[in-house]
Design a protein around this motif. Structure first.
Motif, PDB file in Angstrom:
ATOM      1  N   PRO A 146      -0.465  74.081 -38.165  1.00 58.14           N
ATOM      2  CA  PRO A 146      -1.068  75.175 -37.384  1.00 58.14           C
ATOM      3  C   PRO A 146      -2.559  75.008 -37.155  1.00 58.14           C
ATOM      4  O   PRO A 146      -3.125  75.647 -36.271  1.00 58.14           O
ATOM      5  N   LEU A 147      -3.215  74.141 -37.945  1.00 57.93           N
ATOM      6  CA  LEU A 147      -4.659  73.976 -37.768  1.00 57.93           C
ATOM      7  C   LEU A 147      -5.023  72.670 -37.053  1.00 57.93           C
ATOM      8  O   LEU A 147      -6.192  72.330 -36.950  1.00 57.93           O
ATOM      9  N   ALA A 148      -4.009  71.946 -36.546  1.00 52.51           N
ATOM     10  CA  ALA A 148      -4.311  70.701 -35.819  1.00 52.51           C
ATOM     11  C   ALA A 148      -5.213  71.020 -34.634  1.00 52.51           C
ATOM     12  O   ALA A 148      -4.974  71.960 -33.899  1.00 52.51           O
ATOM     13  N   ARG A 149      -6.283  70.243 -34.464  1.00 51.15           N
ATOM     14  CA  ARG A 149      -7.232  70.552 -33.388  1.00 51.15           C
ATOM     15  C   ARG A 149      -7.292  69.480 -32.309  1.00 51.15           C
ATOM     16  O   ARG A 149      -7.615  69.761 -31.185  1.00 51.15           O
ATOM     17  N   LEU A 150      -7.019  68.217 -32.685  1.00 54.77           N
ATOM     18  CA  LEU A 150      -7.094  67.142 -31.686  1.00 54.77           C
ATOM     19  C   LEU A 150      -5.703  66.872 -31.113  1.00 54.77           C
ATOM     20  O   LEU A 150      -4.750  66.637 -31.856  1.00 54.77           O
ATOM     21  N   GLY A 151      -5.619  66.905 -29.801  1.00 54.13           N
ATOM     22  CA  GLY A 151      -4.377  66.543 -29.123  1.00 54.13           C
ATOM     23  C   GLY A 151      -4.594  65.252 -28.346  1.00 54.13           C
ATOM     24  O   GLY A 151      -5.631  65.080 -27.705  1.00 54.13           O
ATOM     25  N   VAL A 152      -3.631  64.335 -28.436  1.00 52.23           N
ATOM     26  CA  VAL A 152      -3.683  63.106 -27.641  1.00 52.23           C
ATOM     27  C   VAL A 152      -2.450  63.087 -26.754  1.00 52.23           C
ATOM     28  O   VAL A 152      -1.320  63.179 -27.252  1.00 52.23           O
ATOM     29  N   ILE A 153      -2.677  63.017 -25.451  1.00 48.21           N
ATOM     30  CA  ILE A 153      -1.565  62.906 -24.495  1.00 48.21           C
ATOM     31  C   ILE A 153      -1.520  61.465 -24.008  1.00 48.21           C
ATOM     32  O   ILE A 153      -2.508  60.969 -23.443  1.00 48.21           O
ATOM     33  N   VAL A 154      -0.420  60.784 -24.260  1.00 44.36           N
ATOM     34  CA  VAL A 154      -0.267  59.408 -23.769  1.00 44.36           C
ATOM     35  C   VAL A 154       0.716  59.451 -22.608  1.00 44.36           C
ATOM     36  O   VAL A 154       1.889  59.815 -22.787  1.00 44.36           O
ATOM     37  N   VAL A 155       0.221  59.114 -21.409  1.00 47.51           N
ATOM     38  CA  VAL A 155       1.121  59.124 -20.249  1.00 47.51           C
ATOM     39  C   VAL A 155       1.770  57.754 -20.105  1.00 47.51           C
ATOM     40  O   VAL A 155       1.091  56.729 -20.001  1.00 47.51           O
ATOM     41  N   ALA A 156       3.104  57.770 -20.132  1.00 48.78           N
ATOM     42  CA  ALA A 156       3.876  56.529 -20.147  1.00 48.78           C
ATOM     43  C   ALA A 156       5.107  56.648 -19.262  1.00 48.78           C
ATOM     44  O   ALA A 156       6.108  55.979 -19.494  1.00 48.78           O
ATOM     45  N   ALA A 157       5.033  57.528 -18.259  1.00 47.05           N
ATOM     46  CA  ALA A 157       6.238  57.826 -17.468  1.00 47.05           C
ATOM     47  C   ALA A 157       6.291  57.066 -16.145  1.00 47.05           C
ATOM     48  O   ALA A 157       7.199  57.273 -15.351  1.00 47.05           O
ATOM     49  N   PRO A 162      -8.297  59.053 -37.973  1.00 45.70           N
ATOM     50  CA  PRO A 162      -8.319  59.920 -39.155  1.00 45.70           C
ATOM     51  C   PRO A 162      -8.127  61.394 -38.790  1.00 45.70           C
ATOM     52  O   PRO A 162      -8.477  61.814 -37.693  1.00 45.70           O
ATOM     53  N   GLY A 163      -7.542  62.145 -39.702  1.00 44.67           N
ATOM     54  CA  GLY A 163      -7.500  63.597 -39.521  1.00 44.67           C
ATOM     55  C   GLY A 163      -6.208  64.140 -38.960  1.00 44.67           C
ATOM     56  O   GLY A 163      -5.888  65.305 -39.165  1.00 44.67           O
ATOM     57  N   GLY A 164      -5.476  63.328 -38.225  1.00 43.64           N
ATOM     58  CA  GLY A 164      -4.213  63.791 -37.660  1.00 43.64           C
ATOM     59  C   GLY A 164      -4.406  64.758 -36.514  1.00 43.64           C
ATOM     60  O   GLY A 164      -5.529  65.062 -36.092  1.00 43.64           O
ATOM     61  N   GLY A 165      -3.289  65.256 -36.010  1.00 42.46           N
ATOM     62  CA  GLY A 165      -3.326  66.153 -34.856  1.00 42.46           C
ATOM     63  C   GLY A 165      -1.973  66.146 -34.182  1.00 42.46           C
ATOM     64  O   GLY A 165      -0.958  65.892 -34.835  1.00 42.46           O
ATOM     65  N   GLN A 166      -1.976  66.420 -32.876  1.00 45.73           N
ATOM     66  CA  GLN A 166      -0.719  66.396 -32.125  1.00 45.73           C
ATOM     67  C   GLN A 166      -0.743  65.275 -31.102  1.00 45.73           C
ATOM     68  O   GLN A 166      -1.718  65.143 -30.344  1.00 45.73           O
ATOM     69  N   LEU A 167       0.301  64.484 -31.073  1.00 42.98           N
ATOM     70  CA  LEU A 167       0.448  63.413 -30.081  1.00 42.98           C
ATOM     71  C   LEU A 167       1.593  63.801 -29.153  1.00 42.98           C
ATOM     72  O   LEU A 167       2.705  64.072 -29.608  1.00 42.98           O
ATOM     73  N   VAL A 168       1.301  63.838 -27.858  1.00 39.19           N
ATOM     74  CA  VAL A 168       2.346  64.118 -26.868  1.00 39.19           C
ATOM     75  C   VAL A 168       2.598  62.841 -26.073  1.00 39.19           C
ATOM     76  O   VAL A 168       1.675  62.317 -25.433  1.00 39.19           O
ATOM     77  N   LEU A 169       3.812  62.351 -26.140  1.00 40.34           N
ATOM     78  CA  LEU A 169       4.194  61.155 -25.382  1.00 40.34           C
ATOM     79  C   LEU A 169       4.948  61.620 -24.137  1.00 40.34           C
ATOM     80  O   LEU A 169       5.968  62.308 -24.242  1.00 40.34           O
ATOM     81  N   VAL A 170       4.426  61.244 -22.974  1.00 41.23           N
ATOM     82  CA  VAL A 170       5.061  61.644 -21.709  1.00 41.23           C
ATOM     83  C   VAL A 170       5.778  60.419 -21.160  1.00 41.23           C
ATOM     84  O   VAL A 170       5.129  59.406 -20.844  1.00 41.23           O
ATOM     85  N   VAL A 171       7.106  60.481 -21.085  1.00 46.17           N
ATOM     86  CA  VAL A 171       7.914  59.274 -20.871  1.00 46.17           C
ATOM     87  C   VAL A 171       8.960  59.509 -19.775  1.00 46.17           C
ATOM     88  O   VAL A 171       9.227  60.659 -19.406  1.00 46.17           O
ATOM     89  N   PRO A 172       9.572  58.439 -19.266  1.00 48.26           N
ATOM     90  CA  PRO A 172      10.654  58.642 -18.284  1.00 48.26           C
ATOM     91  C   PRO A 172      11.787  59.462 -18.912  1.00 48.26           C
ATOM     92  O   PRO A 172      12.146  59.247 -20.083  1.00 48.26           O
ATOM     93  N   GLN A 173      12.296  60.394 -18.128  1.00 45.58           N
ATOM     94  CA  GLN A 173      13.326  61.338 -18.613  1.00 45.58           C
ATOM     95  C   GLN A 173      14.467  60.634 -19.353  1.00 45.58           C
ATOM     96  O   GLN A 173      14.887  61.080 -20.421  1.00 45.58           O
ATOM     97  N   ASP A 174      14.945  59.517 -18.814  1.00 44.70           N
ATOM     98  CA  ASP A 174      16.141  58.874 -19.380  1.00 44.70           C
ATOM     99  C   ASP A 174      15.824  57.972 -20.577  1.00 44.70           C
ATOM    100  O   ASP A 174      16.700  57.278 -21.079  1.00 44.70           O
TER     101      ASP A 174
END
Ligand code: CTP
Ligand code: MG
Length: 262
Positions: free
Chosen positions: A11-22, A56-68
Motif C-alpha cells: 500500500p505504500l509503494a510510490r514508484l511505478g514503472v510502466i514497460v510498454v511491450a505490446a 532499490p526500494g521496490g514498487g509497482q511494475l506494469v508490463l503492457v503486452v500483446p493480449q494473446d
C-alpha cells in the motif's frame, strides 16, 4: 486482464514503472513480437524484468503486452527476481498505438504510486543507473524528465526522393530515450487530455511529447549508449555487440550481470 500478485502491491509503494511491450515490431520483421525476441540469450521482456528488479526500494511494475501473450508473460514474471525484490507486477493488454498502451498502463497503477517511469521494452540494455537518475530528477524538480544525448552526426533535411535541402543545426538538439519520468498526476492528466484532443496532432512517439502538448515542462538528463532502441535487424547486431562487451566487462571485474552494473 490486470493480474496483481497474490499479495497485491504494497500500500505504500510510490514508484511505478510502466514497460510498454505490446508493439508488433514490424520494422524488425521477426516471427514473434519484438519484446519476445532475444538479445544476449534473453528476451527483451526478461531484460526489463531483471533491470527493474535491481532498482532499490521496490514498487509497482506494469508490463503492457500483446493480449494473446499474457499467460506467457506471467510465467516470465514468476521466474524473474522482480517479486522477491519488492516489485509487484501487473500484466495488462496493450492498445493499437504506443500512447494507448501507455494509457492502459497508467490505468493499472495502484493509488499510492506518485512517480512513474515509462520505458520501452525495445531498449533492453538500459542500465538501472539510468532509471535511478531519471527518478531522482523527477523527485528533485517535480517535473517531467527524459534521458537525452547530443547528436553527433551532421543533420540534413531531405526530400522524399533523397535530395538535400539544407543542413539542420544540431547545436540545440538531443536524441531522446527511455525511461522517461513523470509525477503521476502530470502524466495522467496529459494522457487524458490527449484522448480529448483527438487526432489533431500527429501521433506522439514518446510521453514527453504528450506532456509538452499539455503544457508541461520537460527536463533532460544525460542518456546512455546502451539504452539504444531495437528497431531493425541492424540494431539487433549492435545490441548483441554491446551485450557481449558488457558480459566481457563483468567477467573481468567479477561483477554480477544482474546487479548494480546493469
Ligand atoms: N508499443 C506498445 N504498443 C503499441 C506500439 C508500441 O506497447 N501499440 C511499444 C513497443 O512494444 C516498444 C515501444 O512501444 O517497446 C516503442 O515502439 P517501437 O519501437 O515502435 O516498437 P514496435 O511498434 O513494436 O515496432 P514497429 O513500429 O517497427 O512495429
Ligand atoms: Mg512502433
Amino acid at each position: 486482464m490486470t493480474q496483481p500478485t497474490a499479495t497485491g502491491p504494497h500500500p505504500l509503494a510510490r514508484l511505478g514503472v510502466i514497460v510498454v511491450a505490446a508493439g508488433r515490431g514490424e520494422r524488425l520483421g521477426a516471427s514473434v513480437p519484438k519484446a519476445f525476441t532475444s538479445i544476449g540469450g534473453r528476451s527483451l521482456l526478461e531484460h526489463a524484468l531483471c533491470t527493474v528488479a535491481s532498482l532499490p526500494g521496490g514498487g509497482q511494475l506494469v508490463l503492457v503486452v500483446p493480449q494473446d501473450r499474457a499467460a506467457e508473460v506471467l510465467e516470465l514474471v514468476a521466474a524473474s527476481p522482480a517479486e522477491a525484490h519488492g516489485w509487484h507486477v501487473a500484466v495488462v493488454a496493450g492498445g493499437r498505438e504506443r500512447h494507448e498502451s501507455v494509457r492502459f498502463g497508467i490505468e493499472a497503477l495502484v493509488p499510492s504510486i506518485d512517480t512513474v517511469l515509462v520505458h520501452d521494452a525495445a531498449r533492453p540494455l538500459t542500465s538501472g543507473a539510468l532509471f535511478a537518475r531519471v527518478a531522482a530528477e523527477v523527485h528533485r524538480t517535480g517535473e517531467a524528465v527524459v534521458p537525452g544525448s547530443p547528436v553527433a552526426d551532421t543533420l540534413k533535411r531531405v526530400t522524399a526522393d533523397g535530395i538535400v535541402q539544407e543542413t539542420v543545426s544540431r547545436a540545440d538538439l538531443v536524441a531522446v530515450q527511455t525511461p522517461q519520468g513523470f509525477p503521476r498526476e502530470l502524466l495522467e492528466a496529459a494522457h487524458a487530455g490527449l484522448g480529448a484532443r483527438g487526432s489533431a496532432h500527429a501521433l506522439p512517439t514518446d510521453d514527453a511529447e504528450v506532456v509538452q502538448l499539455a503544457g508541461g515542462h520537460v527536463r533532460v538528463v544525460p542518456g546512455e549508449l546502451r539504452a539504444h532502441k531495437l528497431t531493425t535487424a541492424a540494431d539487433a547486431a549492435l545490441l548483441e555487440a554491446l551485450w557481449q562487451a558488457s558480459v566481457g566487462r563483468a567477467d573481468s571485474t567479477g561483477a554480477a550481470r544482474d546487479g548494480e552494473d546493469r
